[in-house]
Design a protein around this motif. Sequence first.
Motif, PDB file in Angstrom:
ATOM      1  N   TYR A 108       0.763  -1.246   0.000  1.00 31.13           N
ATOM      2  CA  TYR A 108       0.000   0.000   0.000  1.00 31.13           C
ATOM      3  C   TYR A 108       0.796   1.301   0.000  1.00 31.13           C
ATOM      4  N   ALA A 109       2.010   1.309   0.501  1.00 38.27           N
ATOM      5  CA  ALA A 109       2.719   2.584   0.702  1.00 38.27           C
ATOM      6  C   ALA A 109       2.972   3.344  -0.597  1.00 38.27           C
ATOM      7  N   TYR A 110       3.372   2.635  -1.622  1.00 35.51           N
ATOM      8  CA  TYR A 110       3.768   3.305  -2.865  1.00 35.51           C
ATOM      9  C   TYR A 110       2.924   2.899  -4.065  1.00 35.51           C
ATOM     10  N   ASN A 111       1.960   2.049  -3.884  1.00 37.43           N
ATOM     11  CA  ASN A 111       1.181   1.446  -4.954  1.00 37.43           C
ATOM     12  C   ASN A 111       0.734   2.465  -5.999  1.00 37.43           C
ATOM     13  N   PRO A 112       0.964   2.246  -7.288  1.00 38.56           N
ATOM     14  CA  PRO A 112       1.510   1.046  -7.926  1.00 38.56           C
ATOM     15  C   PRO A 112       3.040   1.069  -8.059  1.00 38.56           C
ATOM     16  N   GLU A 113       3.671   2.127  -7.610  1.00 38.76           N
ATOM     17  CA  GLU A 113       5.137   2.218  -7.696  1.00 38.76           C
ATOM     18  C   GLU A 113       5.772   1.356  -6.602  1.00 38.76           C
ATOM     19  N   VAL A 114       7.100   1.294  -6.613  1.00 35.06           N
ATOM     20  CA  VAL A 114       7.847   0.628  -5.551  1.00 35.06           C
ATOM     21  C   VAL A 114       8.847   1.631  -5.002  1.00 35.06           C
ATOM     22  N   GLY A 115       8.796   1.847  -3.703  1.00 31.32           N
ATOM     23  CA  GLY A 115       9.756   2.720  -3.034  1.00 31.32           C
ATOM     24  C   GLY A 115      10.567   1.891  -2.062  1.00 31.32           C
ATOM     25  N   THR A 116      11.294   2.565  -1.198  1.00 28.94           N
ATOM     26  CA  THR A 116      12.106   1.835  -0.232  1.00 28.94           C
ATOM     27  C   THR A 116      11.481   1.881   1.156  1.00 28.94           C
ATOM     28  N   ALA A 117      11.906   0.953   1.964  1.00 31.23           N
ATOM     29  CA  ALA A 117      11.517   0.913   3.375  1.00 31.23           C
ATOM     30  C   ALA A 117      12.764   0.580   4.180  1.00 31.23           C
ATOM     31  N   THR A 118      12.862   1.196   5.343  1.00 29.31           N
ATOM     32  CA  THR A 118      13.974   0.929   6.246  1.00 29.31           C
ATOM     33  C   THR A 118      13.432   0.208   7.472  1.00 29.31           C
ATOM     34  N   VAL A 119      14.144  -0.813   7.884  1.00 32.67           N
ATOM     35  CA  VAL A 119      13.810  -1.545   9.094  1.00 32.67           C
ATOM     36  C   VAL A 119      14.987  -1.381  10.047  1.00 32.67           C
ATOM     37  N   ARG A 120      14.682  -0.853  11.229  1.00 30.35           N
ATOM     38  CA  ARG A 120      15.710  -0.579  12.235  1.00 30.35           C
ATOM     39  C   ARG A 120      15.466  -1.488  13.437  1.00 30.35           C
ATOM     40  N   VAL A 121      16.520  -2.106  13.931  1.00 33.39           N
ATOM     41  CA  VAL A 121      16.428  -2.987  15.093  1.00 33.39           C
ATOM     42  C   VAL A 121      17.284  -2.409  16.215  1.00 33.39           C
ATOM     43  N   GLU A 122      16.649  -2.178  17.364  1.00 32.97           N
ATOM     44  CA  GLU A 122      17.358  -1.679  18.541  1.00 32.97           C
ATOM     45  C   GLU A 122      17.100  -2.632  19.694  1.00 32.97           C
ATOM     46  N   VAL A 123      18.101  -2.825  20.519  1.00 32.14           N
ATOM     47  CA  VAL A 123      17.968  -3.662  21.706  1.00 32.14           C
ATOM     48  C   VAL A 123      18.117  -2.767  22.924  1.00 32.14           C
ATOM     49  N   THR A 124      17.206  -2.896  23.871  1.00 30.45           N
ATOM     50  CA  THR A 124      17.306  -2.148  25.120  1.00 30.45           C
ATOM     51  C   THR A 124      17.564  -3.134  26.255  1.00 30.45           C
ATOM     52  N   GLU A 125      18.205  -2.651  27.282  1.00 32.59           N
ATOM     53  CA  GLU A 125      18.495  -3.472  28.460  1.00 32.59           C
ATOM     54  C   GLU A 125      17.582  -3.054  29.599  1.00 32.59           C
ATOM     55  N   ASP A 126      17.359  -3.946  30.523  1.00 34.08           N
ATOM     56  CA  ASP A 126      16.698  -3.648  31.798  1.00 34.08           C
ATOM     57  C   ASP A 126      15.367  -2.936  31.669  1.00 34.08           C
ATOM     58  N   PRO A 127      14.312  -3.562  31.224  1.00 34.07           N
ATOM     59  CA  PRO A 127      14.260  -4.972  30.850  1.00 34.07           C
ATOM     60  C   PRO A 127      14.730  -5.177  29.411  1.00 34.07           C
ATOM     61  N   LEU A 128      15.209  -6.363  29.149  1.00 33.19           N
ATOM     62  CA  LEU A 128      15.675  -6.712  27.813  1.00 33.19           C
ATOM     63  C   LEU A 128      14.494  -6.667  26.844  1.00 33.19           C
ATOM     64  N   ALA A 129      14.644  -5.905  25.780  1.00 31.43           N
ATOM     65  CA  ALA A 129      13.577  -5.772  24.787  1.00 31.43           C
ATOM     66  C   ALA A 129      14.180  -5.463  23.427  1.00 31.43           C
ATOM     67  N   VAL A 130      13.395  -5.714  22.403  1.00 31.19           N
ATOM     68  CA  VAL A 130      13.780  -5.346  21.046  1.00 31.19           C
ATOM     69  C   VAL A 130      12.734  -4.376  20.513  1.00 31.19           C
ATOM     70  N   ILE A 131      13.214  -3.330  19.849  1.00 30.14           N
ATOM     71  CA  ILE A 131      12.341  -2.351  19.200  1.00 30.14           C
ATOM     72  C   ILE A 131      12.631  -2.424  17.710  1.00 30.14           C
ATOM     73  N   ILE A 132      11.603  -2.655  16.938  1.00 34.48           N
ATOM     74  CA  ILE A 132      11.746  -2.725  15.482  1.00 34.48           C
ATOM     75  C   ILE A 132      10.933  -1.586  14.895  1.00 34.48           C
ATOM     76  N   THR A 133      11.611  -0.767  14.104  1.00 33.43           N
ATOM     77  CA  THR A 133      10.988   0.404  13.507  1.00 33.43           C
ATOM     78  C   THR A 133      10.924   0.224  11.993  1.00 33.43           C
ATOM     79  N   PHE A 134       9.737   0.451  11.453  1.00 32.55           N
ATOM     80  CA  PHE A 134       9.514   0.384  10.005  1.00 32.55           C
ATOM     81  C   PHE A 134       9.323   1.816   9.512  1.00 32.55           C
ATOM     82  N   ILE A 135      10.131   2.239   8.543  1.00 34.16           N
ATOM     83  CA  ILE A 135      10.078   3.609   8.038  1.00 34.16           C
ATOM     84  C   ILE A 135       9.914   3.579   6.521  1.00 34.16           C
ATOM     85  N   ASP A 136       8.923   4.322   6.024  1.00 41.10           N
ATOM     86  CA  ASP A 136       8.755   4.444   4.576  1.00 41.10           C
ATOM     87  C   ASP A 136       8.308   5.867   4.245  1.00 41.10           C
ATOM     88  N   ASN A 137       8.480   6.236   2.993  1.00 41.30           N
ATOM     89  CA  ASN A 137       8.090   7.565   2.502  1.00 41.30           C
ATOM     90  C   ASN A 137       6.821   7.503   1.676  1.00 41.30           C
TER      91      ASN A 137
END
Length: 137
Positions: A51-80
């Motif tokens: 859906y983001a760029y339909n019918p074109e194709v653009g880029t998307a960035t996926v960012r992975v961050e790890v936090t401590e105490d408590p241990l967690a993962v944050i995943i960020t999806f970014i598109d234009n």
Amino acid sequence: MRELTVDASIENIQAVTEFVDEQLEAMECPMKAQMQIDIAIDELFGNIAHYAYNPEVGTATVRVEVTEDPLAVIITFIDNGVPYDPLANDDPDTTLSADERQIGGLGIYMVKKSMDEISYEYQKGQNILKIKKHIEN
């Protein structure tokens, strides 16, 4: 923090999943949490691809961050792509049969239920969707 930028296409769901799984395995993420995250990636990146760029194709960035105490993962999806807040829609009524329910919304509902936090913002021409999962070893 690690990032991967790829074309927002269905074909890249596997590459994004492998990229995130690599980070999860490094932090010894339990299999149940990893599977929940993989399902979320499939849903969220799939929506960007469709859906983001339909019918074109653009880029998307996926960012992975790890936090401590408590241990967690944050995943960020970014598109234009087209501004879209998937959290703005009402949750589907899961008490209704599949035939009675409106089409759509079940995937994001599953993501909301399986992640500890989920947020969306549109900033500087970008859709930014974050999911957070606490990791209990």
